[in-house]
Design an enzyme around this catalytic site. Structure first.
Site, PDB file in Angstrom:
ATOM      1  N   TYR A  21       0.845  -1.203   0.000  1.00  0.00           N
ATOM      2  CA  TYR A  21       0.000   0.000   0.000  1.00  0.00           C
ATOM      3  C   TYR A  21       0.881   1.254   0.000  1.00  0.00           C
ATOM      4  O   TYR A  21       0.493   2.309  -0.492  1.00  0.00           O
ATOM      5  CB  TYR A  21      -0.948  -0.033   1.199  1.00  0.00           C
ATOM      6  CG  TYR A  21      -2.172   0.829   1.022  1.00  0.00           C
ATOM      7  CD1 TYR A  21      -3.033   0.661  -0.070  1.00  0.00           C
ATOM      8  CD2 TYR A  21      -2.491   1.821   1.952  1.00  0.00           C
ATOM      9  CE1 TYR A  21      -4.161   1.452  -0.227  1.00  0.00           C
ATOM     10  CE2 TYR A  21      -3.614   2.616   1.799  1.00  0.00           C
ATOM     11  CZ  TYR A  21      -4.438   2.424   0.713  1.00  0.00           C
ATOM     12  OH  TYR A  21      -5.558   3.207   0.563  1.00  0.00           O
TER      13      TYR A  21
ATOM     14  N   LYS B 232      -3.086   8.356   3.095  1.00  0.00           N
ATOM     15  CA  LYS B 232      -4.328   8.183   3.865  1.00  0.00           C
ATOM     16  C   LYS B 232      -4.141   8.686   5.297  1.00  0.00           C
ATOM     17  O   LYS B 232      -5.082   9.201   5.904  1.00  0.00           O
ATOM     18  CB  LYS B 232      -4.785   6.718   3.860  1.00  0.00           C
ATOM     19  CG  LYS B 232      -5.232   6.203   2.503  1.00  0.00           C
ATOM     20  CD  LYS B 232      -6.388   6.987   1.915  1.00  0.00           C
ATOM     21  CE  LYS B 232      -7.019   6.309   0.709  1.00  0.00           C
ATOM     22  NZ  LYS B 232      -7.936   7.191  -0.026  1.00  0.00           N
TER      23      LYS B 232
HETATM   24  P1  NAD Z   1     -12.186   3.963  -8.181  1.00  0.00           P
HETATM   25  O1  NAD Z   1     -11.046   3.703  -9.093  1.00  0.00           O
HETATM   26  O2  NAD Z   1     -13.528   3.572  -8.639  1.00  0.00           O
HETATM   27  O3  NAD Z   1     -12.219   5.498  -7.745  1.00  0.00           O
HETATM   28  C1  NAD Z   1     -11.071   6.305  -7.663  1.00  0.00           C
HETATM   29  C2  NAD Z   1     -11.424   7.609  -8.334  1.00  0.00           C
HETATM   30  O4  NAD Z   1     -10.352   8.548  -8.227  1.00  0.00           O
HETATM   31  C3  NAD Z   1     -11.701   7.426  -9.828  1.00  0.00           C
HETATM   32  O5  NAD Z   1     -12.997   7.909 -10.137  1.00  0.00           O
HETATM   33  C4  NAD Z   1     -10.652   8.298 -10.500  1.00  0.00           C
HETATM   34  O6  NAD Z   1     -11.141   8.929 -11.664  1.00  0.00           O
HETATM   35  C5  NAD Z   1     -10.409   9.332  -9.403  1.00  0.00           C
HETATM   36  N1  NAD Z   1      -9.167  10.079  -9.621  1.00  0.00           N
HETATM   37  C6  NAD Z   1      -7.898   9.610  -9.706  1.00  0.00           C
HETATM   38  N2  NAD Z   1      -7.050  10.620  -9.973  1.00  0.00           N
HETATM   39  C7  NAD Z   1      -7.804  11.746 -10.035  1.00  0.00           C
HETATM   40  C8  NAD Z   1      -7.524  13.114 -10.279  1.00  0.00           C
HETATM   41  N3  NAD Z   1      -6.280  13.560 -10.538  1.00  0.00           N
HETATM   42  N4  NAD Z   1      -8.552  14.004 -10.267  1.00  0.00           N
HETATM   43  C9  NAD Z   1      -9.821  13.599 -10.042  1.00  0.00           C
HETATM   44  N5  NAD Z   1     -10.154  12.318  -9.802  1.00  0.00           N
HETATM   45  C10 NAD Z   1      -9.156  11.418  -9.808  1.00  0.00           C
HETATM   46  O7  NAD Z   1     -11.794   3.208  -6.823  1.00  0.00           O
HETATM   47  P2  NAD Z   1     -12.462   3.242  -5.369  1.00  0.00           P
HETATM   48  O8  NAD Z   1     -11.902   2.050  -4.688  1.00  0.00           O
HETATM   49  O9  NAD Z   1     -13.926   3.445  -5.456  1.00  0.00           O
HETATM   50  O10 NAD Z   1     -11.750   4.493  -4.706  1.00  0.00           O
HETATM   51  C11 NAD Z   1     -12.480   5.560  -4.086  1.00  0.00           C
HETATM   52  C12 NAD Z   1     -11.792   5.952  -2.797  1.00  0.00           C
HETATM   53  O11 NAD Z   1     -11.924   4.894  -1.864  1.00  0.00           O
HETATM   54  C13 NAD Z   1     -10.303   6.202  -2.933  1.00  0.00           C
HETATM   55  O12 NAD Z   1      -9.936   7.296  -2.111  1.00  0.00           O
HETATM   56  C14 NAD Z   1      -9.687   4.933  -2.382  1.00  0.00           C
HETATM   57  O13 NAD Z   1      -8.374   5.110  -1.882  1.00  0.00           O
HETATM   58  C15 NAD Z   1     -10.670   4.660  -1.267  1.00  0.00           C
HETATM   59  N6  NAD Z   1     -10.641   3.308  -0.701  1.00  0.00           N
HETATM   60  C16 NAD Z   1     -10.815   2.229  -1.489  1.00  0.00           C
HETATM   61  C17 NAD Z   1     -10.781   0.961  -0.923  1.00  0.00           C
HETATM   62  C18 NAD Z   1     -10.949  -0.272  -1.781  1.00  0.00           C
HETATM   63  O14 NAD Z   1     -10.643  -1.358  -1.298  1.00  0.00           O
HETATM   64  N7  NAD Z   1     -11.417  -0.151  -2.995  1.00  0.00           N
HETATM   65  C19 NAD Z   1     -10.606   0.807   0.448  1.00  0.00           C
HETATM   66  C20 NAD Z   1     -10.439   1.930   1.232  1.00  0.00           C
HETATM   67  C21 NAD Z   1     -10.451   3.181   0.645  1.00  0.00           C
END
Ligand code: NAD
Length: 260
Positions: free
Chosen positions: A160, A167
């Protein structure tokens, strides 16, 4: 799935972070829409991103659907100016945005480059500050801002890497933003989500192991699902949580309480 009746009727929300139908942002948006919220959306710039997200969100008939690279102050200003023109105010923001250059998630953390660090921090942590500052001006009657974190902020999750450090910054930023915006009745909270398979998580080396381990070791002996994240988001964004701000709420089937 939690359902009530028009919990967000008359409320305007901005959703940042929909990439596809597996996105956490999309699950939250669907829940807010069901509860009567009027939603504005951003998408990552570029024709294919726009097409993909438009196909999904057009069912909600957004009056604001704009490109926004959160590294661009102009993009952010443009989005909030469009929201002001269309709605005059804003109640909710969902910030579900993160990115680190792939090499930073493949190589050992000690190899993190200066450039990789800056990009990851800018997109994944600083953007919440920039977006909250812009939202503040439109939240005259108070509001609720939500971001999404992960347990890698607190403990080492091999692979990670810099994202865990981002984070950690994001979570502490939630607290400082909550302090600054509290007097305006703007609440800022985060969900620390257990691992779910999305476009972003697919790029994390060791993600399968994170999910497997979480399913074996969490008290509920399974992984969290998108509906559970969305239900908690509804709670944190609504008046049901009016006394909660600066909180990092784990929605991870209890994984974070376990030591061994
Ligand atoms: P996802 O890929 O669907 O969403 C990530 C989003 O970030 C995408 O829509 C992408 O377009 C956007 N993004 C990236 N760079 C960008 C930029 N420069 N400007 C604007 N937007 C940008 O994946 P997700 O898992 O739904 O992620 C959403 C959030 O949840 C993130 O912060 C991720 O770290 C967090 N998260 C995810 C998990 C998991 O297991 N999937 C767990 C904990 C936290």
């Amino acid at each position: 799935m939690l359902t009530t009746m028009g919990l967000f009727s008359g409320k305007v929300g901005l959703i940042m972070g929909v990439a596809n139908d597996r996105s956490i942002a999309w699950a939250i948006a669907e829940a807010l829409h069901r509860e009567g919220a009027e939603l504005a959306y951003t998408h990552l710039p570029g024709p294919s991103n726009e097409r993909r997200v438009r196909r999904l969100v057009e069912a909600h008939q957004p009056k604001v659907f704009l490109p926004c690279d959160v590294q661009s102050d102009d993009d952010i200003a443009n989005v909030f100016s469009a929201i002001e023109d269309q709605y005059g105010q804003l109640d909710l923001v969902v910030h579900a945005v993160a990115f680190a250059p792939p090499a930073e998630l493949r190589n050992p953390y000690v190899e993190t480059t200066r450039q990789g660090w800056h990009v990851a921090m800018d997109i994944s942590a600083y953007s919440l500050v920039a977006v909250s500052r812009a939202a503040r001006g439109l939240m005259e009657s108070g509001g609720s801002i939500l971001t999404i974190s992960y347990f890698g902020a607190e403990k080492v999750m091999p692979g990670y890497n810099v994202m865990g450090v981002c984070k950690a910054a994001l979570e502490h930023s939630v607290r400082y933003l909550a302090w600054d915006l509290g007097p305006k009745n703007i609440r800022v909270n985060a969900i620390s989500a257990g691992p779910v398979r999305t476009l972003s998580s697919a790029g994390i080396a060791g993600f399968d192991e994170m999910q497997r381990h979480a399913a074996q070791k969490s008290p509920l002996r399974r992984n969290v699902d998108l509906h559970e994240l969305a239900s908690t988001a509804v709670f944190l964004l609504s008046e049901m949580s009016s006394g909660i701000t600066g909180e990092i709420l784990h929605v991870d089937c209890g994984y974070n309480i376990v030591g061994l």
